[in-house]
Design a protein around this motif. Structure first.
Motif, PDB file in Angstrom:
ATOM      1  N   ARG A 111       0.896  -3.807  -7.987  1.00 42.21           N
ATOM      2  CA  ARG A 111       2.341  -3.778  -7.804  1.00 42.21           C
ATOM      3  C   ARG A 111       2.717  -2.986  -6.543  1.00 42.21           C
ATOM      4  N   SER A 114       2.109  -5.124  -3.528  1.00 47.83           N
ATOM      5  CA  SER A 114       3.074  -6.211  -3.335  1.00 47.83           C
ATOM      6  C   SER A 114       4.416  -5.632  -2.876  1.00 47.83           C
ATOM      7  N   ARG A 118       6.347  -6.569   0.566  1.00 47.49           N
ATOM      8  CA  ARG A 118       7.691  -7.117   0.452  1.00 47.49           C
ATOM      9  C   ARG A 118       8.699  -6.339   1.295  1.00 47.49           C
TER      10      ARG A 118
END
Lengths: 297, 262
Positions: A111, A114, A118
């Protein structure tokens, strides 16, 4: 079911500022906006919520847990963005995230990775040398990396450019759709409007309103500057019954709340050369909550 | 104790420790070889007041007495003091002042866990500082003057200094836990130890001022008494440990209870 419960919370600093007798509840899965100008008491409320400050009176609970005495247990499931991000000397972005993960006992880093990609965060540089926006992104990753159930965000979009602000709002909406509870302070109504279900308005340490976002939208005051062609048009606009705040030359400031139809009908009668929405402070947007007493003073 | 925090704290502070340690070792390396030089004559060249202030007036016999006189009366007080003041301030008050304490507290670690980790770092590092100086001191003495060092006396000298610095670091650490701003933390946490040092120096200058030395913490650390194994030495050690325990204990309790505007 309420997940954050604040009851009669009072915390007064030696300067006399602080928060006075606050009471409100936030439901599980709700996104709650906390609106107020600078120094209204937003950060003080959040500091009590995080267990940094001892309340003078009243209580603040998250679920069954007391925010001050059981802060560590609450933090297992909370993500926090401080109002002023201050990191540790000499660490790189990645070192900081590794440290936070270790402090949380977080092993799974999918997580985190990512989120980094992002937000287009560059984690290799020293934090000291990062721009304000980059630091804010780092703070966002640190708050979201452990996938908490509750987010407490103190002015989270400060320093972000408009594009990043949109990505952040997407992120918030995504978390909301996953059933997370979000408490977010801001002095900007637009981002609260886009993300929150309800909002509380705080003024000089006192809660002046807790309302549904739609009723706040209705109470919202927009000032639109209309540029018209001639004095004749100004006269027509005056007659159309619109709330005119100011006229300078052929620029007319019209106050619009939820009567957009009437506004457009009024404009229809004259030759319009330009339209502009005036940026306003929170106090001007919510004159209803902030303004009256000021007028009396 | 949080292992992750201890590691990060070490990474942030080890350089200060190593620099102070190197300076202390350097002075040991200067002083020990002087034992067979006629250092008294050299000290005689200093103005009398200055030599007295630095505790050089009490001239002991033997290598241990020599080291106690020229090293343990002043140098071993000053450098670890600088270390304690800097590091204690960095361990707590700086995080609160800058606001980064908010990040420590927003992890699922109790305040107790965080503050005991920082206290442990302070105590462990002071212990290491004196441990290394002791070992190197013994090593150098044995290499240069085999058999001349009263090793037991030398160990006591260092043990006492270490206990005294549990107290000094305790003062600085407590101050670091009390204040929101580093300027106040440094003023009190640095001011009190420096005051003790100044009082100690004053009391050495002139026998008329001897009494004033009783107001310094270093009244509980008298190298001359220690190498003579004066009975009060051991009482003083116990008092030092008790004071240190009270200081660290209060620091932890205060940090646990206070408001942290971070």
């Amino acid at each position: 079911m309420s997940i954050i419960i604040i009851r009669n919370l009072t915390k007064i600093y030696s300067s006399g500022k602080g928060v006075f007798d606050l009471s409100f509840k936030i439901n599980e899965g709700e996104a709650f906006g906390y609106l107020g100008p600078n120094a209204a008491g937003k950060t003080t409320t959040i500091r009590v919520m995080l267990g940094f400050l001892n309340a003078d009176n009243g209580s603040c609970r998250v679920g069954e847990l007391d925010c001050r005495k059981q802060a560590a247990r609450i933090q297992e499931n909370m993500g926090y963005i401080p109002g002023e991000a201050a990191f540790f000397d000499g660490m790189t972005g990645m070192e900081f995230l590794n440290f936070m993960a270790a402090m949380r006992g977080l092993k799974d880093r999918l997580r985190t990775d990512s989120l980094i990609s992002r937000l287009e965060l560059d984690t290799s540089g020293k934090i000291r040398r990062m721009s304000k926006g980059m630091k804010q992104k780092l703070a966002i990753v640190a708050a979201f990396m452990h996938d908490p159930a509750i987010y407490v965000l103190d002015e989270p979009t400060i320093g972000l450019d408009p594009l990043m602000r949109n990505i952040f709002i997407e992120l918030i909406l995504e978390e909301k759709s996953r059933g997370k509870t979000i408490f977010m302070s801001s002095h900007n109504f637009d981002e609260i409007e886009r993300t929150c279900d309800r909002a509380g308005i705080i003024r000089e340490g006192k809660l002046v309103a807790v309302e549904d976002i739609n009723s706040l939208k209705a109470a919202r005051r927009k000032v639109i500057t209309v540029t018209v062609a001639s004095d004749e048009d100004i006269r027509k606009l005056k007659e159309s019954g619109l709330d005119i705040e100011n006229i300078s030359g052929n620029h007319i400031d019209v106050v619009v709340r939820d009567n957009f139809d009437g506004f457009i009908a009024g404009l229809n009668k004259c030759r319009v050369r330009g339209l502009d929405i005036k940026t306003q402070s929170l106090e001007q947007v919510f004159l209803k909550y902030y303004g009256q007493e000021k007028v009396e003073e | 104790m949080s292992f992750a925090l201890f590691k990060t704290t070490t990474r942030a502070n080890w350089v200060t420790g190593v620099v102070i340690l190197l300076v202390m070792i350097m002075y040991l390396a200067i002083i020990i070889p002087m034992y067979d030089l006629e250092i008294e004559k050299m000290i005689g060249l200093l103005p009398e007041g200055l030599a007295n202030a630095m505790g050089y007036s009490e001239v002991f016999t033997g290598l241990t007495g020599f080291i106690a006189s020229y090293y343990y009366c002043f140098l071993i007080i000053m450098f670890p003091m600088i270390y304690c003041i800097i590091v204690a301030n960095a361990l707590v008050a700086r995080y609160v002042d800058r606001g980064s304490m908010a990040y420590l507290l927003s992890t699922p670690n109790t305040r107790l866990k965080i503050i005991t980790t920082q206290a442990a770092y302070m105590l462990v590092s002071v212990t290491l500082l004196f441990g290394v100086v002791t070992v190197i001191g013994i090593g150098m003495s044995e290499a240069m003057f085999p058999g001349e060092l009263d090793i037991k006396g030398f160990l006591l000298l260092n043990l006492g200094a270490m206990f005294a610095f549990y107290v000094i670091s305790g003062i600085s650490f407590l101050s670091s836990c009390i204040f929101n701003e580093t300027k106040y933390s440094l003023a009190l946490g640095g001011g009190i130890p420096v005051l003790f040092l100044v009082i100690n120096m004053l009391s050495n200058v002139n026998p008329d001022y001897k009494w004033i030395g009783n107001f310094s913490l270093f009244a509980l650390y008298r190298p001359a008494d220690i190498i003579e194994r004066a009975p009060f030495t051991f009482v003083a050690f116990i008092i030092l440990i008790l004071i240190a325990a009270v200081l660290y204990g209060s620091a932890i309790v205060i940090f646990n209870r206070r408001n942290l505007p971070v």
